[in-house]
Enzyme design. Structure first.
Site, PDB file in Angstrom:
ATOM      1  N   HIS A 144       1.521  -4.176  -9.475  1.00  0.00           N
ATOM      2  CA  HIS A 144       0.497  -4.152 -10.447  1.00  0.00           C
ATOM      3  C   HIS A 144       1.151  -4.807 -11.704  1.00  0.00           C
ATOM      4  O   HIS A 144       0.494  -5.285 -12.640  1.00  0.00           O
ATOM      5  CB  HIS A 144       0.035  -2.788 -10.937  1.00  0.00           C
ATOM      6  CG  HIS A 144      -0.747  -1.967  -9.818  1.00  0.00           C
ATOM      7  ND1 HIS A 144      -1.613  -2.411  -9.342  1.00  0.00           N
ATOM      8  CD2 HIS A 144      -0.556  -0.601  -9.429  1.00  0.00           C
ATOM      9  CE1 HIS A 144      -2.495  -1.503  -8.635  1.00  0.00           C
ATOM     10  NE2 HIS A 144      -1.460  -0.314  -8.899  1.00  0.00           N
ATOM     11  N   ASP A 186      -2.008  -1.373  -0.172  1.00  0.00           N
ATOM     12  CA  ASP A 186      -2.349  -0.272  -1.308  1.00  0.00           C
ATOM     13  C   ASP A 186      -3.740  -0.192  -1.504  1.00  0.00           C
ATOM     14  O   ASP A 186      -4.485  -1.117  -1.499  1.00  0.00           O
ATOM     15  CB  ASP A 186      -1.615  -0.495  -2.534  1.00  0.00           C
ATOM     16  CG  ASP A 186      -1.203   0.626  -3.320  1.00  0.00           C
ATOM     17  OD1 ASP A 186      -2.533   0.948  -3.836  1.00  0.00           O
ATOM     18  OD2 ASP A 186      -0.240   1.022  -3.245  1.00  0.00           O
ATOM     19  N   HIS A 188      -5.061   0.479  -4.032  1.00  0.00           N
ATOM     20  CA  HIS A 188      -5.169  -0.013  -5.469  1.00  0.00           C
ATOM     21  C   HIS A 188      -4.824  -1.637  -5.363  1.00  0.00           C
ATOM     22  O   HIS A 188      -3.997  -1.906  -4.951  1.00  0.00           O
ATOM     23  CB  HIS A 188      -4.550   0.606  -6.733  1.00  0.00           C
ATOM     24  CG  HIS A 188      -4.640   2.117  -6.798  1.00  0.00           C
ATOM     25  ND1 HIS A 188      -3.568   2.834  -5.969  1.00  0.00           N
ATOM     26  CD2 HIS A 188      -5.346   2.888  -7.421  1.00  0.00           C
ATOM     27  CE1 HIS A 188      -3.942   4.262  -6.191  1.00  0.00           C
ATOM     28  NE2 HIS A 188      -4.984   4.116  -7.018  1.00  0.00           N
ATOM     29  N   ASP A 273      -1.788   5.182  -0.046  1.00  0.00           N
ATOM     30  CA  ASP A 273      -2.417   6.161  -0.847  1.00  0.00           C
ATOM     31  C   ASP A 273      -3.781   6.104  -0.545  1.00  0.00           C
ATOM     32  O   ASP A 273      -4.767   6.871  -1.215  1.00  0.00           O
ATOM     33  CB  ASP A 273      -2.221   5.661  -2.470  1.00  0.00           C
ATOM     34  CG  ASP A 273      -2.262   4.188  -2.862  1.00  0.00           C
ATOM     35  OD1 ASP A 273      -2.275   3.347  -1.701  1.00  0.00           O
ATOM     36  OD2 ASP A 273      -1.809   3.677  -3.887  1.00  0.00           O
TER      37      ASP A 273
END
Length: 365
Positions: A144, A186, A188, A273
């Site tokens: 990120h 991931d 996200h 996740d």
């Protein structure tokens, strides 16, 4: 300098089960279990690594435990190739205090940058020489973190400081490799990595929960790159409650895309996740999807660095184990979970198929 420790006390030397095919190295940075510790309860903490390595030990995976001291100035020099100097200086300033808040999700302690530089520099150096797949387990995560921190309209840096996937790309580039692919699974969106290489001819495949429903609220299918990178960015999105049944169908298309691209080097941002009940998403993925991801990566037969990103509970145990089963060639049969909203199945597949076809036309021809 490397200090390699095999099977420290508390990590038993278990022989591999019969039929096990070793095709990957697993390297764990020991300092990631002691440094960068939050003052209050936080999902991104040293306990994540302890949970993961305990599972690996119990399942008989051979692990290399390392403790590295990197040259900070050299790490800063490399980091400045993908991050703004002002951003690095800002992190350095905050790291002089015992504890600082970068944003609502991201914290910094007095030793956070030591660990962040270690993870970043090690990712770079591994990419310079590795040939077999390597799973590098360390923290803090990085996908990120954009050029100046927050990336692509995101409200925060999502636990990340320096972009380790970006460091890996630099290592492969400095090695003389040009046909590079990045897979980010991931749950996200890897907005930092996407921002950094958005205008470069690097194939990026990012599989994540739909940005309308989950942080960082970026990574829409229409975002396919710009400049030389136009047509090289595949944002593949999954609605909440998507199960293995849909994910596996999309993965088969991803496999065809990557095989057609035939990368000279592969960077993997590995987040676990999306596993059912891991805690920070709404997908229903289980072992079937993560085993398939490992198998897909193994089948590409490219120099590959796999870097740990997310995963906060069950994803770090069942998700990582099944992923490594696929990566190392262990034959295990897993039942696939079903998507709860059956009416959305074909729509999700169609949207992602459209994106992949568009990217295939541009990146492969």
């Amino acid at each position: 300098m490397w200090e390699r420790v095999f099977h420290q006390p508390g990590f038993s030397n278990i022989s591999q089960p019969s039929g096990w095919v070793i095709l990957a190295r697993i390297i764990v940075e020991k300092q990631s279990m002691t440094k960068h510790v939050p003052l209050e309860k936080h999902p991104e903490n040293p306990g994540r690594i302890k949970v993961l390595v305990d599972r690996l030990d119990k399942q008989g995976f051979r692990v290399e435990y390392v403790s590295r001291n990197v040259d900070v100035q050299e790490a800063q020099k490399i980091a400045s190739r993908i991050h703004a100097r002002g951003y690095i200086q800002y992190l350095e300033k905050l790291s002089r205090y015992n504890y600082s808040i970068v944003d609502e999700d991201t914290y910094l302690t007095i030793d956070s940058m030591e660990l962040a530089y270690t993870t970043f520099q090690t990712s770079y150096e591994l990419a310079l020489s590795l040939n077999e797949p390597v799973f590098y387990v360390s923290r803090p995560p990085g996908h990120h973190a954009g050029r100046g921190g927050k990336a692509m309209r995101a409200p925060s840096q999502g636990f990340c400081l320096l972009n380790n996937a970006g460091a890996t790309v630099l290592g492969f580039k400095d090695r003389g490799l040009t046909r590079i692919a990045i897979i980010d699974f991931d749950v996200h969106h890897g907005n930092g990595t996407m921002e950094i290489f958005y205008d470069e001819k690097i194939l990026q495949v990012d599989l994540h929960q739909h940005p309308d429903t989950l942080y960082p609220y970026t990574g829409y299918p229409f975002e396919i790159g710009e400049g030389e990178g136009y047509g090289f960015k595949a944002n593949l999105v999954f609605n909440p409650f998507t199960g293995d049944d849909v994910y596996l169908r999309v993965l088969s298309m991803v496999q065809e895309l990557l095989e057609g691209f035939n990368p000279e080097a592969l960077v993997v941002s590995a987040g676990f996740d999306g596993f059912l009940n891991d805690g920070l998403s709404d997908l229903r993925l289980t072992e079937a999807s993560y085993e398939a991801l490992g198998r897909l990566i193994r089948g590409l037969e490219a120099p590959t660095l796999i870097i740990l990103e997310g995963g906060y509970s069950v994803g770090l145990t069942r998700g990582v184990e099944s992923f490594l089963n696929g990566l190392t060639g262990r034959e295990v049969n897993y039942a696939a979970s079903k998507t709860l909203r059956a009416t959305e199945v074909e729509e999700i597949v169609r949207i992602n198929e459209k994106t992949i076809l568009k990217i295939r036309k541009k990146a492969i021809g």
